[in-house]
Design a protein around this motif. Structure first.
Motif, mmCIF file in Angstrom:
data_model
loop_
_atom_site.group_PDB
_atom_site.id
_atom_site.type_symbol
_atom_site.label_atom_id
_atom_site.label_comp_id
_atom_site.label_asym_id
_atom_site.label_seq_id
_atom_site.Cartn_x
_atom_site.Cartn_y
_atom_site.Cartn_z
ATOM 1 N N THR A 53 0.890 -1.164 0.000
ATOM 2 C CA THR A 53 0.000 0.000 0.000
ATOM 3 C C THR A 53 0.920 1.203 0.000
ATOM 4 O O THR A 53 1.696 1.400 0.951
ATOM 5 C CB THR A 53 -0.925 0.041 1.233
ATOM 6 N N ALA A 54 0.868 2.002 -1.040
ATOM 7 C CA ALA A 54 1.862 3.062 -1.184
ATOM 8 C C ALA A 54 1.292 4.249 -1.935
ATOM 9 O O ALA A 54 0.337 4.123 -2.700
ATOM 10 C CB ALA A 54 3.096 2.531 -1.922
ATOM 11 N N GLY A 55 1.905 5.413 -1.703
ATOM 12 C CA GLY A 55 1.569 6.630 -2.430
ATOM 13 C C GLY A 55 2.782 7.106 -3.211
ATOM 14 O O GLY A 55 3.930 6.825 -2.842
ATOM 15 N N TYR A 56 2.518 7.846 -4.279
ATOM 16 C CA TYR A 56 3.586 8.334 -5.151
ATOM 17 C C TYR A 56 3.257 9.764 -5.567
ATOM 18 O O TYR A 56 2.099 10.086 -5.862
ATOM 19 C CB TYR A 56 3.703 7.453 -6.399
ATOM 20 N N GLY A 57 4.262 10.613 -5.617
ATOM 21 C CA GLY A 57 4.058 11.977 -6.076
ATOM 22 C C GLY A 57 3.361 12.829 -5.045
ATOM 23 O O GLY A 57 3.446 12.588 -3.834
ATOM 24 N N ASP A 58 2.619 13.842 -5.535
ATOM 25 C CA ASP A 58 2.015 14.847 -4.666
ATOM 26 C C ASP A 58 0.509 14.915 -4.855
ATOM 27 O O ASP A 58 -0.013 14.593 -5.929
ATOM 28 C CB ASP A 58 2.620 16.224 -4.953
ATOM 29 N N THR A 59 -0.162 15.391 -3.818
ATOM 30 C CA THR A 59 -1.612 15.565 -3.907
ATOM 31 C C THR A 59 -1.975 16.708 -4.834
ATOM 32 O O THR A 59 -3.048 16.717 -5.434
ATOM 33 C CB THR A 59 -2.211 15.830 -2.520
ATOM 34 N N SER A 60 -1.095 17.690 -4.956
ATOM 35 C CA SER A 60 -1.330 18.804 -5.872
ATOM 36 C C SER A 60 0.006 19.425 -6.244
ATOM 37 O O SER A 60 1.037 19.151 -5.617
ATOM 38 C CB SER A 60 -2.240 19.859 -5.241
ATOM 39 N N LEU A 61 -0.028 20.263 -7.252
ATOM 40 C CA LEU A 61 1.192 20.938 -7.703
ATOM 41 C C LEU A 61 1.488 22.181 -6.890
ATOM 42 O O LEU A 61 2.565 22.771 -7.029
ATOM 43 C CB LEU A 61 1.056 21.324 -9.182
ATOM 44 N N THR A 62 0.561 22.603 -6.057
ATOM 45 C CA THR A 62 0.735 23.876 -5.354
ATOM 46 C C THR A 62 1.240 23.718 -3.928
ATOM 47 O O THR A 62 2.112 24.466 -3.499
ATOM 48 C CB THR A 62 -0.593 24.650 -5.339
ATOM 49 N N ASP A 63 0.712 22.740 -3.167
ATOM 50 C CA ASP A 63 1.133 22.649 -1.766
ATOM 51 C C ASP A 63 2.257 21.649 -1.542
ATOM 52 O O ASP A 63 2.865 21.620 -0.475
ATOM 53 C CB ASP A 63 -0.052 22.325 -0.852
ATOM 54 N N GLY A 64 2.539 20.778 -2.528
ATOM 55 C CA GLY A 64 3.672 19.869 -2.407
ATOM 56 C C GLY A 64 3.508 18.776 -1.388
ATOM 57 O O GLY A 64 4.484 18.117 -1.026
ATOM 58 N N GLU A 65 2.284 18.524 -0.903
ATOM 59 C CA GLU A 65 2.079 17.465 0.086
ATOM 60 C C GLU A 65 2.209 16.103 -0.577
ATOM 61 O O GLU A 65 1.614 15.845 -1.622
ATOM 62 C CB GLU A 65 0.693 17.618 0.719
ATOM 63 N N ALA A 66 2.980 15.237 0.025
ATOM 64 C CA ALA A 66 3.233 13.924 -0.581
ATOM 65 C C ALA A 66 2.014 13.019 -0.432
ATOM 66 O O ALA A 66 1.339 13.012 0.605
ATOM 67 C CB ALA A 66 4.445 13.278 0.073
ATOM 68 N N VAL A 67 1.737 12.247 -1.490
ATOM 69 C CA VAL A 67 0.683 11.238 -1.436
ATOM 70 C C VAL A 67 1.175 10.062 -0.616
ATOM 71 O O VAL A 67 2.323 9.619 -0.758
ATOM 72 C CB VAL A 67 0.317 10.757 -2.855
ATOM 73 N N ASP A 68 0.321 9.547 0.266
ATOM 74 C CA ASP A 68 0.647 8.314 0.977
ATOM 75 C C ASP A 68 -0.492 7.329 0.809
ATOM 76 O O ASP A 68 -1.464 7.592 0.095
ATOM 77 C CB ASP A 68 0.960 8.575 2.452
ATOM 78 N N ALA A 69 -0.382 6.181 1.442
ATOM 79 C CA ALA A 69 -1.368 5.113 1.248
ATOM 80 C C ALA A 69 -2.745 5.494 1.761
ATOM 81 O O ALA A 69 -3.737 4.860 1.387
ATOM 82 C CB ALA A 69 -0.891 3.834 1.943
ATOM 83 N N ASP A 70 -2.826 6.530 2.622
ATOM 84 C CA ASP A 70 -4.105 6.942 3.186
ATOM 85 C C ASP A 70 -4.680 8.185 2.522
ATOM 86 O O ASP A 70 -5.676 8.737 2.995
ATOM 87 C CB ASP A 70 -3.949 7.188 4.693
ATOM 88 N N CYS A 90 -14.727 8.450 -2.929
ATOM 89 C CA CYS A 90 -13.337 8.799 -2.651
ATOM 90 C C CYS A 90 -12.783 7.729 -1.716
ATOM 91 O O CYS A 90 -13.416 7.378 -0.711
ATOM 92 C CB CYS A 90 -13.232 10.167 -1.980
ATOM 93 N N ALA A 91 -11.603 7.200 -2.040
ATOM 94 C CA ALA A 91 -11.026 6.125 -1.235
ATOM 95 C C ALA A 91 -9.521 6.126 -1.390
ATOM 96 O O ALA A 91 -8.982 6.581 -2.409
ATOM 97 C CB ALA A 91 -11.606 4.769 -1.638
ATOM 98 N N SER A 92 -8.849 5.606 -0.396
ATOM 99 C CA SER A 92 -7.387 5.527 -0.400
ATOM 100 C C SER A 92 -6.932 4.126 -0.792
ATOM 101 O O SER A 92 -7.737 3.187 -0.894
ATOM 102 C CB SER A 92 -6.856 5.858 0.992
ATOM 103 N N ALA A 93 -5.640 3.997 -0.976
ATOM 104 C CA ALA A 93 -5.077 2.669 -1.265
ATOM 105 C C ALA A 93 -5.331 1.714 -0.101
ATOM 106 O O ALA A 93 -5.600 0.528 -0.307
ATOM 107 C CB ALA A 93 -3.584 2.794 -1.549
ATOM 108 N N THR A 94 -5.262 2.238 1.108
ATOM 109 C CA THR A 94 -5.530 1.394 2.268
ATOM 110 C C THR A 94 -6.972 0.893 2.256
ATOM 111 O O THR A 94 -7.246 -0.288 2.513
ATOM 112 C CB THR A 94 -5.248 2.168 3.564
#
Length: 739
Positions: free
Chosen positions: A123-140, A313-317
């Motif tokens: 269960t993993a995230g890649y990249g960012d949630t948006s181009l503006t705030d730079g928050e990393a995507v995670d499994a949740d 809306c759902a996460s990888a987890t």
């Protein structure tokens, strides 16, 4: 919210998307696979299949070949036996390829999950949630997963079937409280789960730009009910409306809102803590992007009115836990949404067009790779999110992928190809050769088109352009040859009406009657034979001819008027035309309003005597003579004929320019037509009325001999082009109302 249903080349691939375009990498090889056949559908919607019961043998004597009966009790159709599956590197393939697509800059953010043997292995995230705030995507991190909402709705429905509260073969009108279903043959939950209810495609009720503008579900279901264009249980055509209607059935039977019921019966028992049917998405969700112009840019935040079909809306987890509930015995850390029997029933094949091709489970699409049976579903949000879920039930493996950028469909294809190649491998079959021409070869040839078309609404043209289309012929060596999108594939007949790919692993089949072959089955989807009259090429040629005719008016009349102005013409110059009495006629008759006959002379002509003849030869009493005479005198003029046809051309051009601009600017125009667009649809009606008046005027002027031959010929070209344009707009339902 769209689903791209594709299972081609033995690979799970998006084929046809109900809300977003899906490309087909089959084009790179120039070969026609199921992926290629169905990916020609382009963008906008997903396709599905449903029903229950065994398929009758193709070519059975007497009447139409019957598809699997949707009225029979649902039960399993034995899947192909499981083959050898290697699972050692599945998660590594997913992790590596997901990371690559984000690092390459094609996708802003993504997440993934792999489950195996009842346990989450990735269960993993890649990249960012948006181009503006730079928050990393995670499994949740929640992602919009579009039509992956549907398996959750069908899981809730199966729970009520298990409890005996819903009979999947009962007419849904038995359960619905707030939504009346149009009269006709009964539609059942089995039909809805397998997309065989017989609904046409309909865009109205899908997307709105503001979630606050969305109507209540029951209202949308009542006001935007699609026409029923084929008997239920006959053919599968993916329907967002069908799943939303099933969601209303669940809500009415459970006596509570659907989102609350799914939360209680599915999300909570499975521990799907961030999953929610919520618009706009909850805080912390990934933002959507489009890479249509090459570089990802923010996409509009669309909301879905038929929300059970695609608002999850759902996460990888979350999706990892859902996949675990669909594998093994369905238990997830002691919780479950379905019993083992309910789970098995949901994954059985409920419908197939033919025993030789893949079918559909209770909300799942079926595909095979080698000897391994897979179940899958996908989803998209137009111009942004894409998601895909793949299950290998016999191997107890599941893969979930989600992307917040619209190139996710092609990225997912690469990942899933890698997964299936690693797990199942690939074997190149020996080339097959025909022993002769196929049985009923001549009856097979023709062009077949996908079914997901809005036949009665203003989206008819757009959905037809997106529908898959496949040309079928038989060559001199006895191969069946299919062509689509420039690709060409050869097939060898295995048995009557069933063909295997000559140098591959695909199978297709035909259906119809002893007298006519009407249907082509590829994977779980059906295409229907179209007539030559329905050819887009023919309609394109007619449109081109119409444009030439109208252009002759748009350019010709102003150019002639300008030429006369430059020459200082007063309307006296003669041309080489002659009237029917042999006299000379002015080439400018009526162009500047001064016809050869003056208005007073024409009025006198139609007022002469106690009664006046109408164009049909009827007599009019003297009391009405002056009014009718004035009207006929006004119409009896080449100038009136030209001016009214010119007005019609202006109306048509205004509609085309305004409509095209609206579609480009407003992504919800077809699904939520604004008032200005509804008014714009009146222009083709006005143009048709203007054309009719112009033709009446031209007829009177011709009978009076007030046309020159050259002018009459020019007018005929312009009028024919304009009338043809009006007919084409009428044929494609761009006429008066959205429908």
């Amino acid at each position: 919210m769209s689903d791209d249903q594709n299972a081609v080349h033995g690979r799970v691939e998006p084929i046809e998307s109900h809300d977003g375009a899906t490309d087909d990498d089959g084009s790179r090889s120039g070969r026609l696979t199921r992926r290629r056949v169905l990916a020609t559908s382009g963008a906008l919607l997903v396709a599905g299949v449903g029903g229950a019961g065994p398929a009758a043998a193709a070519g059975s004597s007497g009447g139409r070949v019957q598809p699997p009966s949707a009225s029979a009790s649902p039960g399993p159709i034995d899947p192909r036996p499981p083959g050898d599956v290697s699972l050692e590197s599945v998660e590594a393939v997913v992790d590596e390829r997901m990371a690559d697509v984000v690092e390459n800059g094609d996708v802003v953010g993504a997440n993934a999950a792999v489950v195996r043997g009842g346990e989450p292995v990735l269960t993993a995230g890649y990249g960012d949630t948006s181009l503006t705030d730079g928050e990393a995507v995670d499994a949740d991190t929640p992602f919009r997963v579009g039509s992956l909402s549907k398996p959750l709705v069908w899981t809730a429905a199966m729970g009520l079937i298990e409890a005996g509260e819903i009979d999947p073969e009962e007419d849904v009108r038995t359960y619905l409280d707030a939504v009346p279903v149009a009269d006709g043959e009964p539609i059942t939950m089995a039909h809805l789960a397998t997309h065989t209810a017989g609904f046409e495609e309909r865009n109205q009720g899908l997307w709105v730009s503001d979630p606050n503008e969305a109507r209540p579900l029951a209202t949308v279901l009542q006001e935007e009910q699609p026409a029923r264009v084929r008997p239920p249980g006959e053919l599968a055509s993916y329907s967002n409306y069908g799943t939303a209607l099933a969601g209303q059935v669940v809500a009415d039977v459970a006596a509570r809102p659907l989102d609350e019921y799914v939360e209680e019966q599915v999300f909570e028992p499975l521990g799907m803590e961030t999953a929610a049917f919520e618009q706009p998405p909850p805080d912390g969700s990934a933002a959507g992007y489009t890479a249509a112009l090459g570089t990802p840019s923010p996409a509009p935040g669309l909301a879905l009115e038929l929300w059970p079909a695609g608002s999850l809306c759902a996460s990888a987890t979350d999706m990892s836990r859902f996949m675990r509930s669909q594998l093994g015995d369905g238990s997830v850390d002691g919780g479950r949404a379905l019993t083992a029997d309910g789970l098995a029933r949901m994954q059985e094949r409920w419908f197939a067009h033919h025993p030789a091709v893949d079918g559909i489970g209770f909300g799942w699409f079926e595909d095979t790779r080698g000897d391994v049976r897979t179940l899958w579903h996908n989803g998209s949000i137009p111009g942004s999110f894409y998601s895909h879920l793949l299950l290998l039930p016999e191997a107890d493996v599941g893969v979930f992928l989600a992307y917040n950028t619209d190139v996710g469909a092609s990225a997912a294809r690469d990942v899933l190809d890698g997964v299936l190649s690693e797990a199942v491998g690939s074997t190149e079959p020996s080339e097959r050769r025909p022993s002769g021409r196929p049985e009923r070869a001549g009856a097979l040839e023709g062009t077949y088109r996908g079914l997901r078309i809005a036949e009665t609404t203003h989206s008819k043209l757009f959905t037809t352009l997106q529908a898959a289309e496949l040309s079928v012929s038989v060559d001199d060596e006895g191969y069946l040859v299919t062509q689509a999108g420039g690709g060409r594939t050869r097939w060898v007949e295995r048995e009557p009406l069933v063909f295997d790919q000559a140098d591959g692993t695909e199978t297709l089949a035909f259906g119809g009657s002893d007298d006519e072959i009407t249907d082509l089955y590829v994977g779980w989807q059906a295409l229907r034979r179209r007539s030559r009259f329905e050819s887009l090429g023919l309609h394109g040629a007619l449109a081109a001819g119409s444009a030439v005719g109208m252009l002759a008016g748009v350019v010709g009349y102003p150019a002639l008027a300008g030429w006369r102005s430059l020459r200082g013409s007063d309307g006296d110059e003669a041309d080489d035309g002659s009237n029917e009495d042999g006299g000379e006629r002015s080439d400018e008759d009526g162009m500047d309003g001064s016809d050869v006959d003056t208005a007073d002379a024409r009025a006198q002509k139609y007022s002469d005597g106690g009664e006046s003849p109408t164009p049909t030869g009827e007599r009019v009493n003297a009391g009405d003579e002056s009014r009718l005479g004035a009207l006929l005198a006004m119409l009896d003029s080449p100038g009136v004929a030209r001016s009214t046809i010119g007005g019609s051309i202006v109306a048509i051009l205004a509609f085309l320019v305004g409509g095209t601009a609206g579609i480009v600017v407003d992504p919800t125009l077809l699904s939520d037509p604004p008032g200005w667009y509804r008014a714009l649809l009146l222009l083709p009606v006005i143009a048709s009325l203007g054309t009719a008046v112009s033709l009446a005027s031209a007829t009177l002027a011709w009978r009076s001999g007030t046309w020159s031959r050259r002018s009459l010929l020019h007018y005929g070209v312009v009028a024919a082009g304009t009338a043809l344009a009006c007919w084409l707009l009428y044929y494609w339902n761009l006429f008066g109302t959205p429908g």
